[in-house]
Design a protein around this motif. Structure first.
Motif, PDB file in Angstrom:
ATOM      1  N   LYS A  53       1.130  -1.383  -0.340  1.00  0.00           N
ATOM      2  CA  LYS A  53      -0.140   0.485  -0.152  1.00  0.00           C
ATOM      3  C   LYS A  53       1.172   1.387  -0.200  1.00  0.00           C
ATOM      4  N   ALA A  54       1.458   1.190   0.527  1.00  0.00           N
ATOM      5  CA  ALA A  54       3.064   1.912   0.696  1.00  0.00           C
ATOM      6  C   ALA A  54       3.509   2.577  -0.425  1.00  0.00           C
ATOM      7  N   MET A  55       3.572   1.442  -1.730  1.00  0.00           N
ATOM      8  CA  MET A  55       4.052   1.735  -2.689  1.00  0.00           C
ATOM      9  C   MET A  55       3.505   2.186  -3.346  1.00  0.00           C
ATOM     10  N   GLU A  56       1.955   2.765  -3.740  1.00  0.00           N
ATOM     11  CA  GLU A  56       0.660   3.783  -3.779  1.00  0.00           C
ATOM     12  C   GLU A  56       0.988   4.399  -3.873  1.00  0.00           C
ATOM     13  N   SER A  57       1.391   4.724  -2.620  1.00  0.00           N
ATOM     14  CA  SER A  57       2.030   6.727  -2.824  1.00  0.00           C
ATOM     15  C   SER A  57       3.057   6.859  -3.548  1.00  0.00           C
ATOM     16  N   ILE A  58       4.066   5.735  -3.580  1.00  0.00           N
ATOM     17  CA  ILE A  58       5.193   6.797  -4.025  1.00  0.00           C
ATOM     18  C   ILE A  58       4.794   6.595  -5.775  1.00  0.00           C
ATOM     19  N   ARG A  59       4.187   6.110  -6.134  1.00  0.00           N
ATOM     20  CA  ARG A  59       3.307   6.004  -7.336  1.00  0.00           C
ATOM     21  C   ARG A  59       2.668   7.793  -7.480  1.00  0.00           C
ATOM     22  N   ASP A  60       1.759   8.059  -6.755  1.00  0.00           N
ATOM     23  CA  ASP A  60       1.624   9.423  -6.420  1.00  0.00           C
ATOM     24  C   ASP A  60       2.374  10.360  -6.048  1.00  0.00           C
ATOM     25  N   LEU A  61       3.095  10.078  -5.474  1.00  0.00           N
ATOM     26  CA  LEU A  61       5.243  11.100  -5.009  1.00  0.00           C
ATOM     27  C   LEU A  61       5.131  11.326  -6.725  1.00  0.00           C
ATOM     28  N   LYS A  62       5.353  10.246  -7.925  1.00  0.00           N
ATOM     29  CA  LYS A  62       6.172  10.460  -8.653  1.00  0.00           C
ATOM     30  C   LYS A  62       5.048  11.099  -9.396  1.00  0.00           C
ATOM     31  N   ALA A  63       3.865  12.162  -9.778  1.00  0.00           N
ATOM     32  CA  ALA A  63       3.554  13.281 -10.083  1.00  0.00           C
ATOM     33  C   ALA A  63       4.160  14.416  -9.463  1.00  0.00           C
ATOM     34  N   ALA A  64       4.575  14.386  -7.854  1.00  0.00           N
ATOM     35  CA  ALA A  64       5.354  15.568  -7.324  1.00  0.00           C
ATOM     36  C   ALA A  64       6.781  15.459  -7.932  1.00  0.00           C
ATOM     37  N   GLY A  65       7.858  14.629  -8.302  1.00  0.00           N
ATOM     38  CA  GLY A  65       8.720  15.040  -8.902  1.00  0.00           C
ATOM     39  C   GLY A  65       9.223  14.077  -7.942  1.00  0.00           C
ATOM     40  N   GLU A  78      11.131 -16.719  -3.432  1.00  0.00           N
ATOM     41  CA  GLU A  78       9.226 -16.390  -2.881  1.00  0.00           C
ATOM     42  C   GLU A  78      10.232 -14.850  -3.494  1.00  0.00           C
ATOM     43  N   ILE A  79      11.444 -14.431  -2.678  1.00  0.00           N
ATOM     44  CA  ILE A  79      12.209 -13.228  -1.821  1.00  0.00           C
ATOM     45  C   ILE A  79      12.351 -12.374  -3.334  1.00  0.00           C
ATOM     46  N   GLN A  80      13.087 -13.448  -4.253  1.00  0.00           N
ATOM     47  CA  GLN A  80      13.786 -12.914  -5.711  1.00  0.00           C
ATOM     48  C   GLN A  80      13.038 -12.645  -6.123  1.00  0.00           C
ATOM     49  N   ASN A  81      11.239 -13.334  -6.244  1.00  0.00           N
ATOM     50  CA  ASN A  81      10.828 -12.864  -7.444  1.00  0.00           C
ATOM     51  C   ASN A  81       9.829 -11.760  -7.013  1.00  0.00           C
ATOM     52  N   SER A  82       9.618 -11.838  -5.447  1.00  0.00           N
ATOM     53  CA  SER A  82       8.918 -10.449  -5.023  1.00  0.00           C
ATOM     54  C   SER A  82       9.857  -9.053  -4.738  1.00  0.00           C
ATOM     55  N   ILE A  83      10.878  -9.017  -4.923  1.00  0.00           N
ATOM     56  CA  ILE A  83      12.028  -8.120  -5.246  1.00  0.00           C
ATOM     57  C   ILE A  83      11.662  -7.715  -6.974  1.00  0.00           C
ATOM     58  N   ILE A  84      11.854  -8.600  -7.794  1.00  0.00           N
ATOM     59  CA  ILE A  84      11.961  -8.358  -9.191  1.00  0.00           C
ATOM     60  C   ILE A  84      10.570  -7.572  -9.247  1.00  0.00           C
ATOM     61  N   ASP A  85       9.072  -8.890  -8.887  1.00  0.00           N
ATOM     62  CA  ASP A  85       8.253  -7.526  -9.119  1.00  0.00           C
ATOM     63  C   ASP A  85       7.661  -6.189  -9.101  1.00  0.00           C
ATOM     64  N   THR A  86       8.689  -6.260  -7.856  1.00  0.00           N
ATOM     65  CA  THR A  86       8.419  -5.033  -7.123  1.00  0.00           C
ATOM     66  C   THR A  86       8.937  -3.642  -7.992  1.00  0.00           C
ATOM     67  N   ARG A  90       9.422  -4.038 -10.472  1.00  0.00           N
ATOM     68  CA  ARG A  90       9.377  -4.134 -12.464  1.00  0.00           C
ATOM     69  C   ARG A  90       8.459  -3.293 -12.685  1.00  0.00           C
ATOM     70  N   GLN A  91       7.126  -2.717 -11.709  1.00  0.00           N
ATOM     71  CA  GLN A  91       5.804  -1.625 -10.666  1.00  0.00           C
ATOM     72  C   GLN A  91       6.604  -0.647 -10.856  1.00  0.00           C
ATOM     73  N   LEU A  92       7.426  -0.516 -10.016  1.00  0.00           N
ATOM     74  CA  LEU A  92       8.156   1.264  -9.985  1.00  0.00           C
ATOM     75  C   LEU A  92       8.622   1.544 -11.805  1.00  0.00           C
ATOM     76  N   GLU A  93       9.531   0.567 -12.149  1.00  0.00           N
ATOM     77  CA  GLU A  93       9.914   1.451 -13.080  1.00  0.00           C
ATOM     78  C   GLU A  93       9.092   1.017 -14.208  1.00  0.00           C
ATOM     79  N   ARG A  98      12.978   5.552 -12.018  1.00  0.00           N
ATOM     80  CA  ARG A  98      14.476   4.777 -11.402  1.00  0.00           C
ATOM     81  C   ARG A  98      14.285   4.380 -10.389  1.00  0.00           C
ATOM     82  N   VAL A  99      15.210   2.551 -10.402  1.00  0.00           N
ATOM     83  CA  VAL A  99      15.357   2.172  -8.634  1.00  0.00           C
ATOM     84  C   VAL A  99      16.403   1.888  -8.362  1.00  0.00           C
TER      85      VAL A  99
END
Length: 151
Positions: A17-29, A72-80, A82-85, A90-91
């Protein structure tokens, strides 16, 4: 204002859910996200012992459970990541081993971030606490502003 932010994640629901807020912050710079997944030293001890805790001996070979958890951890890292990218960010990834709260604060200082975005609770998800122990530690000890996202 918050061009480079730190996003600690254990891939729990509040963390995502915190990651959703990061998407909003993208619009703010926001341009860059330092994603941190801390491998808790206590978990390693338990996993390495095959669940026997401190009383058992540490096996020399990786068990099936350990292998699945690592994958499982490796897959979660990769998926997350990719979502941010996909959001155009930049991640940069950090996966330290140690105490989660201390490692998050250390990463924030070393990476010179301008904001930490963290979920209010992690995997333990104790409902009777206002904040989880890790997020509480980060709020009290970070040198940067901390945005705590409620579940």
């Amino acid at each position: 204002m918050f061009q480079r932010i730190l996003f600690p994640t254990d891939f729990s629901e509040p963390s995502m859910k915190a990651m959703e807020s990061i998407r909003d912050l993208k619009a703010a710079g926001t341009l860059e996200v330092v994603m941190v997944h801390v491998i808790d030293q206590k978990d390693i001890t338990m996993i390495a012992s095959g669940g026997a805790g401190f009383l058992g001996s540490v096996p020399d070979v990786e068990t099936e459970v350990q292998r699945r958890l690592r994958e499982e951890i490796q897959n979660s890292i990769i998926d997350t990541r990719r979502q941010l990218e996909r959001e155009g960010l930049r991640v940069h990834l950090r996966t330290p081993i140690g105490d989660p709260g201390k490692e998050i604060v250390k990463a924030a200082d070393e990476e010179n971030v301008s904001l930490i975005v963290i979920g209010s609770h992690g995997r333990s998800n104790l409902r009777d606490r206002l904040l989880g122990t890790v997020s509480e530690y980060v709020v009290k000890n970070a040198h940067q502003p901390v945005m705590v996202v409620k579940r």
